[in-house]
Design a protein around this motif. Structure first.
Motif, PDB file in Angstrom:
ATOM      1  N   ARG A 175       0.830  -1.204   0.000  1.00 14.00           N
ATOM      2  CA  ARG A 175       0.000   0.000   0.000  1.00 14.00           C
ATOM      3  C   ARG A 175       0.874   1.267   0.000  1.00 14.00           C
ATOM      4  N   GLU A 176       2.009   1.203   0.730  1.00 10.92           N
ATOM      5  CA  GLU A 176       2.924   2.340   0.810  1.00 10.92           C
ATOM      6  C   GLU A 176       3.927   2.361  -0.347  1.00 10.92           C
ATOM      7  N   LYS A 177       3.767   1.406  -1.272  1.00 12.68           N
ATOM      8  CA  LYS A 177       4.642   1.288  -2.450  1.00 12.68           C
ATOM      9  C   LYS A 177       6.110   1.154  -2.058  1.00 12.68           C
ATOM     10  N   LYS A 178       6.352   0.335  -1.044  1.00 13.00           N
ATOM     11  CA  LYS A 178       7.713   0.092  -0.559  1.00 13.00           C
ATOM     12  C   LYS A 178       8.245  -1.273  -0.977  1.00 13.00           C
ATOM     13  N   ILE A 179       7.421  -2.032  -1.685  1.00 12.70           N
ATOM     14  CA  ILE A 179       7.835  -3.357  -2.141  1.00 12.70           C
ATOM     15  C   ILE A 179       7.308  -3.540  -3.563  1.00 12.70           C
ATOM     16  N   PRO A 180       8.100  -4.158  -4.443  1.00 10.00           N
ATOM     17  CA  PRO A 180       7.624  -4.344  -5.820  1.00 10.00           C
ATOM     18  C   PRO A 180       6.456  -5.326  -5.872  1.00 10.00           C
ATOM     19  N   HIS A 181       5.386  -4.912  -6.533  1.00 11.02           N
ATOM     20  CA  HIS A 181       4.201  -5.748  -6.638  1.00 11.02           C
ATOM     21  C   HIS A 181       3.364  -5.299  -7.835  1.00 11.02           C
TER      22      HIS A 181
ATOM     23  N   PHE B 220       3.022 -10.882  -6.591  1.00 13.98           N
ATOM     24  CA  PHE B 220       4.438 -10.576  -6.521  1.00 13.98           C
ATOM     25  C   PHE B 220       5.199 -11.536  -7.424  1.00 13.98           C
ATOM     26  N   ARG B 221       6.263 -11.028  -8.071  1.00  8.83           N
ATOM     27  CA  ARG B 221       7.174 -11.914  -8.785  1.00  8.83           C
ATOM     28  C   ARG B 221       8.278 -12.295  -7.809  1.00  8.83           C
ATOM     29  N   LYS B 222       8.564 -13.576  -7.730  1.00  9.64           N
ATOM     30  CA  LYS B 222       9.547 -14.075  -6.774  1.00  9.64           C
ATOM     31  C   LYS B 222      10.907 -13.414  -6.981  1.00  9.64           C
TER      32      LYS B 222
END
Length: 69
Positions: free
Chosen positions: A33-39, A48-50
């Motif tokens: 939600r905070e755009k801190k992880i690639p998704h 998510f891509r592994k």
């Protein structure tokens, strides 16, 4: 398709990604939600891509600092 290309195509649900990273699903939702992880989000779904997760963790590794003797 070779093995490397197949690995790049591994898609994970929030539950699978949380297990892979050893995070709670709540924490993973917050990072997304905070755009801190690639998704990738589509509607209410998040995937998510592994390899993205692997690279994301690798980018946060702190370098070892040498101690003066």
């Amino acid at each position: 398709m070779n093995e490397n290309e197949k690995e790049n195509m591994d898609l994970l649900s929030v539950e699978e990604a949380a297990a892979y990273l050893k995070f709670s699903t709540t924490f993973l939702y917050r990072l997304a939600r905070e755009k801190k992880i690639p998704h990738v989000s589509y509607g209410r779904h998040i995937i998510f891509r592994k390899t993205d997760l692997y690279n994301w963790i690798g980018s946060m590794v702190c370098p070892v600092r040498e101690v003066d003797a």
